[in-house]
Design a protein around this motif. Structure first.
Motif: not given
Length: 148
Positions: A78-79, A91-94, A84-85, A139-140
């Protein structure tokens, strides 16, 4: 600077999981052969003496390291993608969290060697969701500062 701190936290979670393995897990694991090959056996034995001082619950020894590693992978991913998803990176993140969960299910059907452990599943999911939760908070916080 804050990004560097977040990356350091990810690597510290990898190290903590590794130290848990070094201290508490069986010496039959291949990593102990590597330590012997690197002439680190004496140093590792000193570290392993820590287990004689404190006792920890089974989930700490057997499940937490996997959760920490999944957390680290997901948080680093995520970094890299700046929290941003999107279609191009999901695919790469999860991928690793999904492989971990699926491998646990595949153990039930003897497709993957090992024994199914529901607690492993919980820690895989906790690691993944913790990284996502932190990412959402980032993000927030970023959007809040952009509005100011």
């Amino acid at each position: 600077m804050i990004r560097i701190v977040r990356i350091i936290i990810c690597f510290l979670s990898i190290l903590l999981g590794g130290f848990i393995y070094i201290i508490f897990r069986t010496e039959k694991l291949i990593m102990f052969d590597w330590f012997e090959y690197l002439n680190l056996s004496e140093e590792i034995n000193i570290i392993r003496n820590f287990k004689n001082v404190y006792s920890f619950p089974n989930w700490f020894i057997y499940n937490l390291p996997d959760g920490l590693w999944i957390f680290s992978y997901t948080a680093i991913s995520l970094e890299i993608w700046k929290h941003s998803i999107i279609k191009q990176n999901i695919f790469w993140i999860f991928s690793i969290p999904i492989i971990a969960v699926l491998s646990e299910f595949f153990q039930v059907f003897k497709i993957v060697p090992g024994t199914f452990d529901f607690t492993d599943m919980i820690f895989y999911l906790l690691g993944t969701f913790s990284a996502c939760f932190i990412s959402i908070k980032i993000i927030f916080k970023t959007k809040k500062h952009e509005k100011l």
